[in-house]
Structures are given as structure tokens and as C-alpha cells.
Design a protein around this motif. Sequence first.
Motif, short mmCIF file in Angstrom:
data_model
loop_
_atom_site.label_atom_id
_atom_site.label_comp_id
_atom_site.label_asym_id
_atom_site.label_seq_id
_atom_site.Cartn_x
_atom_site.Cartn_y
_atom_site.Cartn_z
N PHE A 88 -3.95 -2.62 -6.81
CA PHE A 88 -3.43 -2.92 -5.48
C PHE A 88 -4.03 -4.23 -4.99
O PHE A 88 -5.22 -4.50 -5.20
N ARG A 89 -3.21 -5.06 -4.36
CA ARG A 89 -3.68 -6.32 -3.80
C ARG A 89 -3.42 -6.35 -2.30
O ARG A 89 -2.30 -6.10 -1.87
N GLY A 90 -4.48 -6.61 -1.53
CA GLY A 90 -4.33 -6.68 -0.08
C GLY A 90 -5.43 -5.90 0.61
O GLY A 90 -6.52 -5.70 0.07
N THR A 91 -5.11 -5.43 1.79
CA THR A 91 -6.05 -4.63 2.59
C THR A 91 -5.54 -3.21 2.67
O THR A 91 -4.45 -2.96 3.20
N ALA A 92 -6.33 -2.28 2.14
CA ALA A 92 -5.92 -0.87 2.14
C ALA A 92 -6.22 -0.24 3.48
O ALA A 92 -7.25 -0.52 4.10
N GLY A 93 -5.33 0.63 3.92
CA GLY A 93 -5.59 1.40 5.14
C GLY A 93 -6.61 2.49 4.88
O GLY A 93 -7.26 2.54 3.83
N GLN A 94 -6.78 3.36 5.85
CA GLN A 94 -7.80 4.39 5.73
C GLN A 94 -7.52 5.35 4.57
O GLN A 94 -6.38 5.57 4.18
N SER A 95 -8.62 5.90 4.03
CA SER A 95 -8.57 6.95 3.01
C SER A 95 -7.94 6.48 1.71
O SER A 95 -7.24 7.23 1.03
N PHE A 96 -8.20 5.24 1.31
CA PHE A 96 -7.76 4.76 0.01
C PHE A 96 -8.49 5.57 -1.07
O PHE A 96 -9.70 5.69 -1.08
N GLY A 97 -7.72 6.18 -1.96
CA GLY A 97 -8.31 6.97 -3.04
C GLY A 97 -8.82 8.33 -2.61
O GLY A 97 -9.59 8.96 -3.34
N ALA A 98 -8.39 8.83 -1.45
CA ALA A 98 -8.85 10.15 -0.99
C ALA A 98 -8.40 11.23 -1.97
O ALA A 98 -7.26 11.22 -2.44
N PHE A 99 -9.29 12.14 -2.31
CA PHE A 99 -9.04 13.26 -3.21
C PHE A 99 -8.51 12.76 -4.57
O PHE A 99 -7.67 13.41 -5.19
N ASN A 100 -9.03 11.64 -5.01
CA ASN A 100 -8.56 11.05 -6.27
C ASN A 100 -8.81 11.99 -7.44
O ASN A 100 -9.89 12.57 -7.57
N HIS A 101 -7.80 12.15 -8.30
CA HIS A 101 -7.87 13.12 -9.39
C HIS A 101 -8.27 12.44 -10.69
O HIS A 101 -8.22 11.22 -10.83
N ARG A 102 -8.63 13.28 -11.65
CA ARG A 102 -8.97 12.79 -13.00
C ARG A 102 -7.74 12.15 -13.65
O ARG A 102 -6.64 12.68 -13.56
#
Length: 867
Positions: free
Chosen positions: A749-763
Amino acid sequence: YIRERSVMSLRMNAGHKRNFLYERPESARRVQMDSPLLLESTLREVEKQTSITFERIPTTFPCTAPLPFLSDALRSLQDSVVNAAKRGVELVILSDIDITRKHAALPSLLALSASFKALQRERLVNRTSLVVETGEVRDIHHVACLIGYGATAVYPWLVFRTLYDQCSRGELPLPFEQAALNYKKAVEEGLLKVMARMGISTLNSYHGAQLFDSLCLNRELVDEFFTRTPVSIEADGLKEIEESLLIRHNNGYEVPEPVLEYGGELRHRKEGEWHAWSSPAVIALNRFVASPDEGEYRSYARTAAERPVYLRDLFSFTGGTPVPLEEVEPEESILGRFFSGAMSIGALSPEAHETIAEACNRLGIRSNSGEGGEDPVRYGGITNSAIKQIASGRFGVTPAYIASAQELEIKIAQGAKPGEGGHLPASKVTPYIAMLRHCTPHIPLISPPPHHDIYSIEDLAQLINDLKEANPAAKVCVKLVAEAGVGTIAAGAAKAYADIVQISGCEGGTGASPIGSIKCAGNYWETGLAETQRVLMENGLRQRIRVRVDGGIRTGRDVIVAALLGAEEFGFGTATMVACGCVLARQCHLNTCPRGITTQDERLRRKFSGRVEGVMGYFTTVAREVRGILSRMGVRSLGEIIGNAALLHLAPAGPLPAVRRVRPGASFGACPEGPRTCLQERNDNPTLHLSLNRRLVDDLLPFIERAEAVEREYPIRNVDRSIPARLSYHISLQYGDAGLPDDTITLIFRGTAGQSFGAFNHRGLSLTLIGDANDYVGKGMFGGRIVVRPPTDRETHTQVIAGNTVLYGAVGGEFFAAGKTGERFGVRNSGAVAVVEGAGHHLCEYMTRGTVVVLGDAGYNIGAGMT
């Protein structure tokens, strides 16, 4: 009557029109103490100080004059305190130590608050400190109230005299000095917990803060002596307090040898204080569960209603012409509105937890996992909990756990332990429980209170958004505690797109709560429910959100009262445990439950005798009782009476004269016109379907289904939140917690991520963000990898590249940031590996497992509560 909710000198410069602060030598004249709870030696040492002036003012008054005299005694006390402050007295000791047959003591809290208010009115409160020397104070709540209403310190003289007497006679097998210090330490630790659940770090901030609700004091008394304290239920004034005060006082002198009452507040005692779950009520319900017939249940219901305990016991309800029972909605429809209380596996034994879940699933009732994860082998089966409590993302919260839920419950607060979060003593953290919670065995677990990551309604809205992306099929419930002002918070939850709001009463505390956490905290759900219904209707929000209630519900009559006050769904906690065979030994927090219900001790667990059929029989009979009441009220469904508070009438009766004086507060009045129930299936944000998550699912779902490696690149903006949580949901549906092989889905991803980027990221999900990110990166991360780096090779160690509360409640995976992160990095980290170039305050607070490397500076409070 009172329940918990949560130096320089100034002078005028004649040549200017504004005030200036000047440091002067006398500003340094202070007596500093290490504790607000004084020993006698400490108080005497303070009195010997020559640098300050003090005066002892008695809070006793002649009790032989004609009634009433309490009002005059309070006015006299206020005058004495104000005059002392005007004379330059810097320390006033309010003392009832001179109590005699002819001199009774003012209630210490009333005397203290009246004095503090008088000083405030005269603008003298910063000139004089108030110390309370009283024989009335015993426990933590008493001390907290005194400090909360203005006491600088407290000396409970009768406690120490009692300890001295017991030590001298050998009743306590330790020296008096040690006993006194043990008591002092226990009170201090309890005060810290009381302050912590209100989000307060220092005693100075708690001092005079008045974080309490009043119960059964009339508004006139509260407005005068406890000004700005919310009034939930009115009853007694100075006259009634005076009468009860004299009864207690005279009882100490009118018999040759006074005998203390049995008490029974903490444990049920015969002839002592009556409990909702008295021994007869517990025995009656256990008898019904063992032999389920209508007669046994009626006997239990009569016992439960024998004496008024809750506010709802003072209500009666009316209806119209009765209708035939066969015309009333079936039991199955009513059962669909029931749910079990949030009792975690860990608080309960696995056997009890699974018995309750299976019974609920067979009846179409939703069981609640509680905060503490659940064994993955139960997902999708007959023992799967339909409601998964996630608090705010910790303790066994994995992508598969979230995906297995019909509802996700955010525990902002709870009735039994408001403001504390979860609590599990070390003896209950067995290797199995530690495996479910991703922590170390035999270490006590104190779950961070909600204010660790939810500071505002916007933060709550973000968490709701996270969960709706992490499981688009589930509804989201926000659990609140009944207290003054809860209606405003419930309205905020509706605006934040919660589907359900739950109002929890102060009753309960099943499985792990220490006594100091569940007494004198929170309020009756009747008050919170009535306020919530009113505020939601006043703001045009009631049709958007379902309202549910729990806390001490025992019978069908309780369900009817809750429905009339606005509840659509009804929770059963303690009653469910009793239906499992609980005898209320009140040893839950000690891991010594004699029936194997609230213990992890394998020897005791073998004694568990609860049956799925017993729990089912209890629920179905309550639903049958509800049907019968509806029939007699002349209505054909529970939905017809929801929110119709006009059918409720206060009908205080019984052997206690005091209950006849109770008057509900303003929240119980008529509500405005408008919908009284929820009219829509879900309360989703209308922009949710526009989420970047949907595009990611459309692009990548075929690769997930085939477990085929793919790499894609996307632009991202700060309005793109909770990315890519929905991918983790689909991975969970197909592969459970096993997930995908490493780097199967690689996203840039390129830019500014909003809140909770990658929240509950899975295997199997590897995320690279070239840019920067807002708060909550990697919240609840379970596996995979998250990399955040700037687009150019700048001096990364000087730049903040991710916001606050990064890796909150992470369970696993890897996180790398070429730059600094904000406050509360890695709070409740339970297994993730992270490398960052700097972090703010509260790094790795409550961390239970994992590795965090900070290549640079970190703020204060590193590793607090870390195990």
C-alpha cells in the motif's frame, strides 16, 4: 446510600487588574504523608508539627434534646469549620472519638461533605485540609467516599482498637503492629483499584472528585450536602437519617452487654441481611432443576420474591382484559430474546462453560463466551458461543474466534466490576487457560480497563468498524454499566453504528470477581435502562439500536419489568450457574468451588454435576412464566409491552417501612412520542459498502480459496480504515486459525493508512505500507507481517510513522516500523515480534508474551503489569 461511579499562593497586585501567582516561603510549609489512611502514631505525629496549625472539631452532638436536631448539629459543625479556616487553621480534624451515651456521632460522610461544601461556598477550601477521625469507617468503599468528598486523610480509630483487642486476646495470631499494617496495606491497594477503574492515577485527582451516584437520598439533602451528586432514586432525608442514627446509637447503651448484629453483607447469614440469592432461593432453584415441575418452580419464584431486594421488586404492572394462553406467542419466540451472562472459560470450568453453551444453542438462546477466548474445537459446534466477547481486542481474540460469532460484544463496562476489565487470579490460569489466552500459566491476569484504548466515542466507533470488517455477518453489541449518564453513552454507541447496547446492573460478579470489586460499584439496571430508553427516544435513535439488559434477573416477572422499561433482550448470569448446580458458596475468586463450576482445580472439576437438560429446563420455564404473565396482562407478545412504562406502578410493600419512601427518579417518567423498539435489522454505517476492504475481497478471494500466492499493490488514504480485516475473515472461514502459508497474500500500500491498518491480521497476509499510518496498527494481530516505512530514505529514527495503541492485544505475527510510534505501543501484546525506532509512554503495558525491540527512545511507564 452512596455508591461509586469511577501549590502556590495567590495575591492581588494593586497596580494591575489581573491575578498573579507568586512563590513565597510559606508555600513550602506542607506536611507530606505516604498514605491517606493514617495510623494513630501518624496522626499524633501530625498534631505535633509546629509548622502548621490544627484544630480538632468534634462531630458528636447532644442527642437528648427534642427532635429534630441533626440539621442544627450540621449547621453548627459547618460554622465551626468555616470559622477555624478564617482564623488561619490549616488542618481541621473532624472527630467522633468522644461519643458517649448523651452524645451521638454525625454520620462521618455527611459531616465531612457538609464541612467541605461550607468551605467551598466561602472559598476557603484550599486553605484548610480536612482529616476524618471516625469509628464508623471500616472498608475500602468507606475510605474512598470520604476522600472523594474532600477528606485529605482518614483515621479509622475503631478499626485499630478492634484489631488491638483481637490481637491481645489471641483471636488474631500476630502482633498488633503487623495486623494494623496489613489492614492499612489492604485498604491502600483497594483504593488504587477504585481509582484505576475511574481512570485516575493520583490521589490528588480523586480527592473531592465526587465520582459517585446517590441511592435513596432525597434531592433536597443531596443538593445541600452532596451538591452535584446525581440522584438516581429518592427516599430518605435528614429526618430519616436522624431516626436511624439514634436507633443505632441507643442500641449501644440500652442493654447491659451490646451484641453486634450478624451482618451478612458479604456472606448470607441466617437472620442477617437478606440476599437476592438467599440460601432458600438457591435451594429452591436447585430442587426445581433436579425435579422440573411447575410446582417446584412456583415455590422458587415465591422465595425469590419473598422480600424486596432490587428496585424492580417495588414495581407492579397492570394490563387489560386477559387473553387465552394459546393466543400468546410461543415459548420459542420468547427464548430467542434470552442470552446467558458473559462468564469466561477460566472464570468457569470448561465443563460448566460448555454445558451452558450447549443448553443455550439447543434452545436458540445466545450464550456468551465472556472475555477469555474459546477452544477452537468448539467453533461451529453445539458448544460454540454465539456471542463472542472481545472487550477491545485481547485475551484469546483471534481472527477465527471473531469469525465464529453471531454477535461480537465490546465490553466498555460491566455491572459486576465497572471500569476494571477482566480479572483472573493466578490459581485459575492453568496451562489450558493460558493456552486459550496466549499468556504464561499461573500468573494473575488483569485485563486493561477500556480507557487504555477507547478515549472517545470516535475510538469506540473505530472499534465497531473494525469488528464489522473482521466479521461482516456479526452484529456488534456495546456493553455498558448502569450509572447516571449511561443514556448519553448509549446514544453515542447508536451514533457509532453499534447494533445493540447492553445495560448491565450492579448485581452479579460470577466466576472471578473479588468482593472489593463488586460491592458498592455500579447501579441498578432499572435506573440505567430507564435513562437509556428515554435518551435514545429523545434523540430519535431508538429505532436504530436494540437494547438488552442483564444483572440479577431470576424470574419471568423480572423479564416483564425489564421489557416495560425498554429492554428487548434479557441476560441470565448467576441464575444460569445455579441451574448448573451452583450453591453460591461465594468462593469463585478462590478457585475452591465445591461444585466444580467456578474452578480450574481438576479434583474439584470432577464434582461438576450440572446437566444441559437442567439449564434448558430453567430457561423454558422462565419463558413459560413470561407467557402466563402476558396472558394475564391481555397482550399476545412481549414486543407489545416493550417500552410501555405507563403500565408500571410503584407499589412498595412488605415488612420494611423504608421501602415505602422510595421514589424513582425522573428517568422513570413518560418518554416522548416515537418508536419504542428497534425497527431495523442492522445499524450499519452507510459508507461501509464503499470500503477498500470490499475491493480487496473481490480481487483476492479466489486466491484465498485456492491458497495461491499473489502480490498486489494499492493506493491507500486515511479514510481507508481497518484494511484488510475482511480478508482475514475469509481466511478464517476457510482455514480457521491455521491460516495460510507465510507470504501467500502479499500486499503493498502507498499513502497514508487510516486507523486500524492490519487489525486482526491473519497468518499468510504480508502487508507493506510505504507512507505512514494512523492509530491502532496491528490491533489484535494474529499472524503474518506488517512493515511500515517511509517513501524516501530520510532520518527515520526522528520521524513518527505510526500513531498510538499499535499492536494492542496482538497475539502473534511480526511488525517492523522504520520510524517512531506513539503512546501505548504493544499494550497486552501476547506473542507478536516487533522492531521500532522509538515509542511513546506506556510501552508494553500488560504484555504477556512476545518480543519488542525499540531502537531508540521510549517514554515513561515501560512494562507496567507485564508478566
